[in-house]
Enzyme design. Structure first.
Site, PDB file in Angstrom:
ATOM      1  N   HIS A 159      -3.967  -4.251   7.579  1.00 23.06           N
ATOM      2  CA  HIS A 159      -4.117  -3.300   8.694  1.00 23.06           C
ATOM      3  C   HIS A 159      -3.537  -3.500   9.917  1.00 23.06           C
ATOM      4  O   HIS A 159      -3.675  -4.429  10.550  1.00 23.06           O
ATOM      5  CB  HIS A 159      -5.746  -3.016   8.945  1.00 23.06           C
ATOM      6  CG  HIS A 159      -5.648  -1.536   9.124  1.00 23.06           C
ATOM      7  ND1 HIS A 159      -5.582  -0.910  10.318  1.00 23.06           N
ATOM      8  CD2 HIS A 159      -6.344  -0.659   8.425  1.00 23.06           C
ATOM      9  CE1 HIS A 159      -5.462   0.547  10.289  1.00 23.06           C
ATOM     10  NE2 HIS A 159      -6.217   0.711   9.060  1.00 23.06           N
ATOM     11  N   HIS A 197      -5.251   3.637  -1.530  1.00 17.35           N
ATOM     12  CA  HIS A 197      -6.729   3.955  -1.205  1.00 17.35           C
ATOM     13  C   HIS A 197      -6.938   5.313  -1.589  1.00 17.35           C
ATOM     14  O   HIS A 197      -6.377   6.281  -1.176  1.00 17.35           O
ATOM     15  CB  HIS A 197      -6.609   3.960   0.443  1.00 17.35           C
ATOM     16  CG  HIS A 197      -7.968   3.858   1.109  1.00 17.35           C
ATOM     17  ND1 HIS A 197      -7.982   3.694   2.517  1.00 17.35           N
ATOM     18  CD2 HIS A 197      -9.210   4.304   0.723  1.00 17.35           C
ATOM     19  CE1 HIS A 197      -9.368   4.109   2.597  1.00 17.35           C
ATOM     20  NE2 HIS A 197     -10.123   4.480   1.756  1.00 17.35           N
ATOM     21  N   GLU A 257     -10.968  -9.268   2.978  1.00 15.28           N
ATOM     22  CA  GLU A 257      -9.903  -8.752   3.460  1.00 15.28           C
ATOM     23  C   GLU A 257     -10.254  -8.668   5.187  1.00 15.28           C
ATOM     24  O   GLU A 257     -11.014  -7.945   5.474  1.00 15.28           O
ATOM     25  CB  GLU A 257      -9.408  -7.656   2.949  1.00 15.28           C
ATOM     26  CG  GLU A 257      -8.086  -7.086   3.634  1.00 15.28           C
ATOM     27  CD  GLU A 257      -7.452  -5.750   3.201  1.00 15.28           C
ATOM     28  OE1 GLU A 257      -7.615  -5.599   2.203  1.00 15.28           O
ATOM     29  OE2 GLU A 257      -6.850  -5.159   4.172  1.00 15.28           O
ATOM     30  N   GLU A 280      -8.589   0.790  -3.115  1.00 15.42           N
ATOM     31  CA  GLU A 280      -9.298   0.713  -1.741  1.00 15.42           C
ATOM     32  C   GLU A 280     -10.265   1.871  -1.780  1.00 15.42           C
ATOM     33  O   GLU A 280      -9.604   2.904  -2.405  1.00 15.42           O
ATOM     34  CB  GLU A 280      -8.439   0.696  -0.519  1.00 15.42           C
ATOM     35  CG  GLU A 280      -7.928  -0.609  -0.073  1.00 15.42           C
ATOM     36  CD  GLU A 280      -7.007  -0.181   1.288  1.00 15.42           C
ATOM     37  OE1 GLU A 280      -7.093   0.734   1.711  1.00 15.42           O
ATOM     38  OE2 GLU A 280      -6.226  -1.015   1.327  1.00 15.42           O
ATOM     39  N   ASN A 328       0.946  -1.149   0.050  1.00  8.69           N
ATOM     40  CA  ASN A 328       0.044   0.108   0.307  1.00  8.69           C
ATOM     41  C   ASN A 328       0.899   1.331  -0.010  1.00  8.69           C
ATOM     42  O   ASN A 328       1.729   1.485   0.895  1.00  8.69           O
ATOM     43  CB  ASN A 328      -0.974   0.079   1.106  1.00  8.69           C
ATOM     44  CG  ASN A 328      -1.785   1.192   1.398  1.00  8.69           C
ATOM     45  OD1 ASN A 328      -1.370   2.322   1.231  1.00  8.69           O
ATOM     46  ND2 ASN A 328      -3.188   1.110   1.613  1.00  8.69           N
ATOM     47  N   THR A 375      -8.729   3.804   8.655  1.00 10.41           N
ATOM     48  CA  THR A 375      -9.829   2.914   8.276  1.00 10.41           C
ATOM     49  C   THR A 375      -9.927   2.152   9.834  1.00 10.41           C
ATOM     50  O   THR A 375      -9.142   1.519  10.254  1.00 10.41           O
ATOM     51  CB  THR A 375      -9.620   1.822   7.258  1.00 10.41           C
ATOM     52  OG1 THR A 375      -9.175   2.386   6.257  1.00 10.41           O
ATOM     53  CG2 THR A 375     -11.126   1.159   7.094  1.00 10.41           C
ATOM     54  N   ARG A 397      -6.768  12.976   0.995  1.00 11.96           N
ATOM     55  CA  ARG A 397      -5.857  13.286   1.994  1.00 11.96           C
ATOM     56  C   ARG A 397      -4.641  12.899   1.657  1.00 11.96           C
ATOM     57  O   ARG A 397      -3.472  13.326   1.973  1.00 11.96           O
ATOM     58  CB  ARG A 397      -5.937  13.045   3.427  1.00 11.96           C
ATOM     59  CG  ARG A 397      -5.816  11.650   3.638  1.00 11.96           C
ATOM     60  CD  ARG A 397      -6.241  11.265   5.117  1.00 11.96           C
ATOM     61  NE  ARG A 397      -7.429  11.440   5.645  1.00 11.96           N
ATOM     62  CZ  ARG A 397      -8.146  10.866   6.683  1.00 11.96           C
ATOM     63  NH1 ARG A 397      -7.236  10.009   7.273  1.00 11.96           N
ATOM     64  NH2 ARG A 397      -9.206  10.849   7.131  1.00 11.96           N
ATOM     65  N   HIS A 417       1.117   6.072   2.024  1.00 17.64           N
ATOM     66  CA  HIS A 417       2.161   6.999   2.963  1.00 17.64           C
ATOM     67  C   HIS A 417       3.217   7.459   2.267  1.00 17.64           C
ATOM     68  O   HIS A 417       3.905   8.393   2.771  1.00 17.64           O
ATOM     69  CB  HIS A 417       2.198   6.011   4.221  1.00 17.64           C
ATOM     70  CG  HIS A 417       0.992   5.787   5.179  1.00 17.64           C
ATOM     71  ND1 HIS A 417       0.026   6.926   5.285  1.00 17.64           N
ATOM     72  CD2 HIS A 417       0.351   4.694   5.364  1.00 17.64           C
ATOM     73  CE1 HIS A 417      -1.047   6.571   6.017  1.00 17.64           C
ATOM     74  NE2 HIS A 417      -0.918   5.087   5.743  1.00 17.64           N
ATOM     75  N   ARG A 435      -9.253   8.010  -0.848  1.00 12.98           N
ATOM     76  CA  ARG A 435     -10.195   8.631   0.162  1.00 12.98           C
ATOM     77  C   ARG A 435     -10.945   9.579  -0.502  1.00 12.98           C
ATOM     78  O   ARG A 435     -10.673  10.617  -1.038  1.00 12.98           O
ATOM     79  CB  ARG A 435      -9.350   9.036   1.441  1.00 12.98           C
ATOM     80  CG  ARG A 435      -8.710   7.703   2.045  1.00 12.98           C
ATOM     81  CD  ARG A 435      -8.257   8.432   3.397  1.00 12.98           C
ATOM     82  NE  ARG A 435      -9.098   8.532   4.502  1.00 12.98           N
ATOM     83  CZ  ARG A 435      -9.557   7.537   5.504  1.00 12.98           C
ATOM     84  NH1 ARG A 435      -8.784   6.446   5.670  1.00 12.98           N
ATOM     85  NH2 ARG A 435     -10.604   7.868   6.271  1.00 12.98           N
TER      86      ARG A 435
HETATM   87  N1  PXP Z   1      -5.987  -2.668   4.246  1.00 15.27           N
HETATM   88  C1  PXP Z   1      -7.073  -1.772   4.179  1.00 15.27           C
HETATM   89  C2  PXP Z   1      -8.631  -2.071   3.934  1.00 15.27           C
HETATM   90  C3  PXP Z   1      -6.715  -0.477   4.627  1.00 15.27           C
HETATM   91  O1  PXP Z   1      -7.770   0.596   4.631  1.00 15.27           O
HETATM   92  C4  PXP Z   1      -5.449  -0.234   5.096  1.00 15.27           C
HETATM   93  C5  PXP Z   1      -4.942   1.216   5.230  1.00 15.27           C
HETATM   94  O2  PXP Z   1      -5.280   2.095   4.179  1.00 15.27           O
HETATM   95  C6  PXP Z   1      -4.513  -1.157   5.011  1.00 15.27           C
HETATM   96  C7  PXP Z   1      -4.856  -2.325   4.631  1.00 15.27           C
HETATM   97  C8  PXP Z   1      -3.052  -0.918   5.040  1.00 15.27           C
HETATM   98  O3  PXP Z   1      -3.095  -0.790   6.249  1.00 15.27           O
HETATM   99  P1  PXP Z   1      -1.439  -0.496   7.055  1.00 15.27           P
HETATM  100  O4  PXP Z   1      -1.139   1.001   6.378  1.00 15.27           O
HETATM  101  O5  PXP Z   1      -1.822  -0.177   8.361  1.00 15.27           O
HETATM  102  O6  PXP Z   1      -0.357  -1.384   6.635  1.00 15.27           O
END
Ligand code: PXP
Length: 244
Positions: free
Chosen positions: A196, A45, A153, A72, A9, A103, A51, A12, A47
Site C-alpha cells: 500500500h 482487488h 501483509e 484481495e 496490482n 483501502t 469500481r 488501476h 471491491r
Molecule cells: N495491498 C492492499 C491490501 C491493497 O488494498 C492495495 C490497494 O488495492 C495494495 C496493496 C496496492 O496499493 P497501491 O496501489 O498503493 O500500490
C-alpha cells in the site's frame, strides 16, 4: 519464488478503463506484460462496489495467467463464494468501506474473529493460501497466527504518507514499527508481506527488511507506465525490490 518478490496490482489498469467504460486498456494484455517483465505475481482487488476490477476480469485472468494470482477481497460471504469459484492461488483479506478512495487501514482482528476464522478455514480447505492485511501491530499479528493465516501483509500506507510529507523522524519511527512487526511475524511462522502506497522512492528502506517476502504494488507502477511503459515500470520496481 525469489527471496523478495513483486506482485503487481492491476486494479488501476481497470480504473482507467472504467473512467470511460471502454474495453481498453486491456487487463489481459497487462497480465501478459507482467509475465514478460518478470513480475512474480498478479494481484486483483475485487471491491464490493466493482469500481475497477469486475468479476469477469478475475475469471479471465485466472484462466490466462501463468503467474500466481492473489485476490484481495473483503471478508464477506459473497466474496468467499467468488474466491472458491475462481480459486486464486492466494487471498488477501482486507477491510472495505464503500466511500474510501482506497483501502485505509488493516483489518481489526479483535473484532469479527468467528467470521474471519470461518473464511480462512474455508479458503485453506480449498488449498488457497490466506494472507491478512494488518497494521504493524504485534497483537494483531499474533491473532493472525492463532486464526491459522499463512501470511500477513503489513499496511505500509502510513509509512508512505509520512515519507511523502518528508517527515524523516516520523517515517523512520513507522519504518521501525514495520521492521519489528516483520521480525515478530516471521519468528512465529508467518510469511510477512507489505503493501500500500509503495513507490519508486520509498521502496528501498522497506525492501531492506529481510523478513519481508512479497511486495504488493499497483498505483505507482501503473502511474510510471504512462511515461516509460508497463514492462519497464515493472522491471524497474522488481529491480529495486530484489537489489535495494
Ligand atoms: N495491498 C492492499 C491490501 C491493497 O488494498 C492495495 C490497494 O488495492 C495494495 C496493496 C496496492 O496499493 P497501491 O496501489 O498503493 O500500490
Amino acid at each position: 519464488m525469489p527471496m523478495r518478490s513483486l506482485s503487481v496490482n492491476l486494479d488501476h489498469i481497470a480504473t482507467i478503463r472504467e473512467a470511460r467504460k471502454t474495453n481498453y486498456p486491456s487487463i489481459t494484455t497487462a497480465a501478459g506484460i507482467c509475465e514478460v517483465a518478470g513480475a512474480d505475481g498478479i494481484t486483483l482487488h475485487l471491491r464490493e462496489d466493482r469500481r475497477h476490477i469486475k468479476d469477469r476480469d478475475l475469471e479471465i485472468i485466472r484462466e490466462i495467467t501463468l503467474l500466481p494470482l492473489t485476490l484481495e477481497m473483503a471478508p464477506t460471504d459473497e466474496m468467499l463464494e467468488i474466491a472458491l469459484k475462481n480459486k486464486p492461488d492466494a487471498v488477501t483479506l482486507v477491510p472495505e468501506r464503500r466511500m474510501e478512495i482506497t483501502t485505509e487501514g488493516g483489518l481489526d482482528l479483535t473484532k469479527n474473529q468467528d467470521k474471519i476464522k470461518f473464511i480462512i478455514d474455508s479458503l485453506k480447505k480449498n488449498h488457497i493460501k490466506v494472507c491478512l492485511f494488518l497494521e504493524p501491530i504485534k497483537e494483531q499479528i499474533q491473532i493472525a497466527k492463532e486464526l491459522n493465516a499463512d501470511a500477513v501483509e503489513i499496511h505500509t500506507g502510513r509509512y508512505a504518507n509520512l515519507f511523502d510529507r518528508f517527515n524523516p523522524s516520523k517515517y523512520e519511527e513507522e519504518l521501525n514499527r514495520i521492521k519489528e512487526s516483520a521480525v515478530f511475524g516471521k519468528n512465529i511462522g508467518l510469511q510477512m508481506n507489505a503493501g500500500h502506497g509503495i513507490h519508486y522512492h520509498n521502496v528501498r528502506p522497506l525492501a531492506k527488511i529481510e523478513e519481508l517476502s512479497e511486495f504488493s504494488i499497483g498505483h505507482s507502477i501503473v502511474s510510471r507506465s504512462i511515461f516509460v511503459g508497463l514492462e519497464r515500470a515493472i522491471r524497474e520496481m522488481a529491480e529495486l525490490i530484489r537489489n535495494p
